[in-house]
Write a protein that holds these residues in place. Structure first.
Motif, short mmCIF file in Angstrom:
data_model
loop_
_atom_site.label_atom_id
_atom_site.label_comp_id
_atom_site.label_asym_id
_atom_site.label_seq_id
_atom_site.Cartn_x
_atom_site.Cartn_y
_atom_site.Cartn_z
N ARG A 137 -7.67 23.33 -6.10
CA ARG A 137 -8.97 23.19 -6.85
C ARG A 137 -8.57 23.97 -8.22
O ARG A 137 -8.88 23.51 -9.51
CB ARG A 137 -10.27 23.60 -6.35
N GLU A 158 -7.00 25.05 -0.47
CA GLU A 158 -7.90 24.16 -0.95
C GLU A 158 -8.48 24.73 -2.47
O GLU A 158 -8.57 24.13 -3.33
CB GLU A 158 -9.29 23.60 -0.12
N ARG A 159 -8.94 26.07 -2.43
CA ARG A 159 -9.16 26.89 -3.47
C ARG A 159 -8.04 26.86 -4.67
O ARG A 159 -8.27 26.65 -5.85
CB ARG A 159 -9.63 28.10 -3.23
N ARG A 211 -6.77 27.29 5.15
CA ARG A 211 -7.03 25.92 4.58
C ARG A 211 -7.88 26.00 3.30
O ARG A 211 -7.62 25.57 2.45
CB ARG A 211 -7.60 24.99 5.63
N SER A 212 -8.92 26.83 3.54
CA SER A 212 -9.88 27.25 2.44
C SER A 212 -9.01 27.84 1.01
O SER A 212 -9.40 27.53 0.14
CB SER A 212 -11.09 28.15 2.79
N GLU A 252 -8.59 28.14 9.29
CA GLU A 252 -9.62 27.68 8.33
C GLU A 252 -9.68 28.51 7.14
O GLU A 252 -9.80 28.08 6.00
CB GLU A 252 -11.13 27.84 9.08
N LEU A 253 -9.32 29.72 7.26
CA LEU A 253 -9.04 30.62 6.17
C LEU A 253 -8.07 30.16 5.54
O LEU A 253 -8.06 29.99 4.06
CB LEU A 253 -8.94 32.03 6.67
#
Length: 409
Positions: free
Chosen positions: A185, A181-182, A177-178, A174-175
Motif C-alpha cells: 500500500r 500489504e502495508r 501478511r499485514s 497474519e502479521l
C-alpha cells in the motif's frame, strides 16, 4: 531504466523455498516446494504418531479391530492432502476417526494443528471440543498400559500444545501478511505521489512554454500580418519588418533553448534556472511591444527592490499574457499597463486592452488563434503566488486583466 519507486520487491529463489504458496501468490491449487515438504513431513509424522499409539494399544485390538484401525488410520492420513482447501472437514473427519482408531490419532493431531491455523474461531472451538472428546473416549476404548487419568491428562496436554502452536503460527503469518500489504500500500501511494509530481511538473513546464513562446510568436504573427497586408510598402520598411521578424525568431529560439535547458538539467537547491524574468524587465517588455507597432502606455509605480523573485516573475507573466492577448484578439487597439504597490492593496498588475475605435484592420491580419489555456495557466500561477486574477470586459467594453498579489515591502 525503471524508476526505483516502480521496481517491485522480488523474493529470491531460496526464500521462495521457505514460504508457503499462500504468501507467494501462486496460482490456486498449485503447491510450492515448501508445501510439498510440509505435506510429506506431516503425513510422515501422522503415521509415526499413529504407529506409536497403535503399538501401545495393540493388545486391546481383535483381528477385525486391527484391520479396521489400520484402514481408518490410512484414510485419516490421506485426508491431510486436502487440509488446506477444507481444513474444517479434514479436522472433523480425522478427529472423528481418531475416537475409534489408534492409527488415526496421528492424523487427528495434524488436522487439529491445521484447523488452528486456518479455520474460524467458532469452527475451531467445535474441533477443540472433538479433540477433548477424543482424550476422554479413546482411553475408554483402548485402555493401554497406563492409567486412565494419565492418558486423559496427556491427551489434553497434547491438544493444548498442538492448538496453541497452530494459533501462534497463524498469528505470525497474519502479521507477515499485514506487513506485506502495508508495504504494498505504501509503495502504491508512493507511486501515485510520483505520478502526481510528474503531472504537476508537466503542467508547470507547459505553462512555462506558453508564457515564454506565446509572446514571441505573437510578435512574429503581427509583423508577418503587416507584411501580408501591405505588400507594396517601401523597401526600407519591408527590410525593417523582416529584421524585426528575424530578431524575434532568434529571441524565441533562445527562450526555447533556455526552457529546454531547464527540462534537461532542472533547478538546483530549489532555485529555477533562467530564463526567469522579474518586475525589472517589464519596461523592456513594453518597449518590445511598442517596437512591434503596438500602442502601449505604461505606468510602473512599484520597485523590484526587496520583492521576491517569484512574485516579480508572476507580475511579469501577467503583463506578458495581457500584451499577447491584445495582439491576438485586438490588433491595433491601445493597451494600458499599470503596476502599483501599496500595503493596503498589495501588488496590483493591470493590463487594459482598449476597444478599437476607428482603426481599420484587415480581417485576420496579424491575428493568431488562441488555445484558451493562457489565462487558465496564468490564474494557476497567480493563485500559487497567493494572489487573485480577474479578467473580462468592463462597462466600456475594454478587456481588463487584473492581478492582485501580496506585497512584501
Amino acid at each position: 531504466m525503471l524508476d526505483p519507486v516502480e521496481q517491485q520487491p522480488s523474493v529470491s529463489r531460496w526464500q521462495r523455498l521457505l514460504l508457503p504458496s499462500a504468501m507467494l501468490e501462486e496460482p490456486r491449487g498449485r503447491r510450492s516446494v515448501r508445501d510439498w515438504i510440509v505435506d510429506l513431513t506431516m503425513f510422515g509424522l501422522a503415521l509415526v504418531i499413529g504407529v506409536l499409539v497403535l503399538n501401545d494399544t495393540w493388545s486391546d485390538h481383535s483381528d477385525l479391530q486391527a484391520v479396521l484401525d489400520i484402514v481408518f488410520g490410512v484414510a485419516a492420513a490421506l485426508s491431510l492432502w486436502w487440509r488446506r482447501s477444507h481444513p474444517a472437514a479434514v479436522g472433523a473427519f480425522a478427529g472423528g476417526l481418531s475416537l475409534v482408531s489408534a492409527l488415526a490419532n496421528g492424523a487427528g493431531v495434524m488436522a487439529f494443528f491445521n484447523a488452528a491455523l486456518r479455520t474460524s474461531g467458532r469452527t475451531l472451538a467445535a474441533l477443540i471440543g472433538l479433540a477433548i472428546a477424543n482424550s476422554v473416549v479413546f482411553p475408554l476404548v483402548y485402555t493401554g498400559n497406563d492409567a486412565y487419568v494419565a492418558q486423559l491428562l496427556v491427551g489434553l496436554l497434547i491438544t493444548g500444545v498442538v492448538v496453541g502452536w497452530g494459533l501462534f503460527v497463524r498469528v505470525q503469518r497474519e502479521l507477515v501478511r499485514s506487513l506485506r500489504e502495508r508495504a504494498e500500500r505504501l509503495q502504491t501511494e508512493q507511486r501515485l505521489k510520483v505520478e502526481q509530481a510528474r503531472e504537476a511538473e508537466r503542467l508547470r513546464i507547459a505553462r512555462e512554454m506558453h508564457d515564454v513562446l506565446a509572446h514571441r510568436v505573437s510578435l512574429l504573427t503581427l509583423h508577418a500580418g503587416a507584411l501580408e497586408f501591405r505588400p507594396d510598402a517601401p523597401a526600407d520598411e519591408i527590410a525593417e519588418a523582416a529584421g524585426v521578424i528575424r530578431a524575434t525568431a532568434h529571441a524565441a529560439l533562445e527562450d526555447l533553448r533556455g526552457v529546454v535547458g531547464v527540462l534537461r538539467e532542472g533547478g538546483q537547491d530549489g532555485v529555477p534556472e533562467p530564463p526567469q524574468p522579474t518586475l525589472e524587465q517589464i519596461p523592456a517588455l513594453v518597449d518590445e511591444s511598442r517596437a512591434a507597432g503596438m500602442r502601449v502606455r505604461a505606468q510602473i509605480d512599484a520597485s523590484h527592490e526587496g520583492l521576491p523573485a517569484a512574485l516579480g516573475r508572476t507580475a511579469y507573466r501577467v503583463v506578458q499574457e495581457g500584451l499577447t492577448n491584445a495582439r491576438k484578439h485586438a490588433p491595433g487597439a491601445a493597451v494600458d499597463v499599470a503596476v502599483s504597490a501599496s500595503e493596503a492593496e498589495g501588488l496590483v498588475v493591470e493590463v487594459v486592452s482598449r476597444r478599437p475605435v476607428g482603426v481599420a484592420v484587415a480581417a485576420d491580419s496579424g491575428r493568431m488563434p488562441g488555445t484558451g489555456t493562457g489565462l487558465v495557466g496564468l490564474a494557476e500561477r497567480v493563485a500559487l503566488a497567493g494572489g487573485e486574477l480577474r479578467h473580462g470586459p468592463d462597462a466600456a467594453g475594454d478587456f481588463v486583466l487584473r492581478a492582485t498579489l501580496p506585497w512584501v515591502a
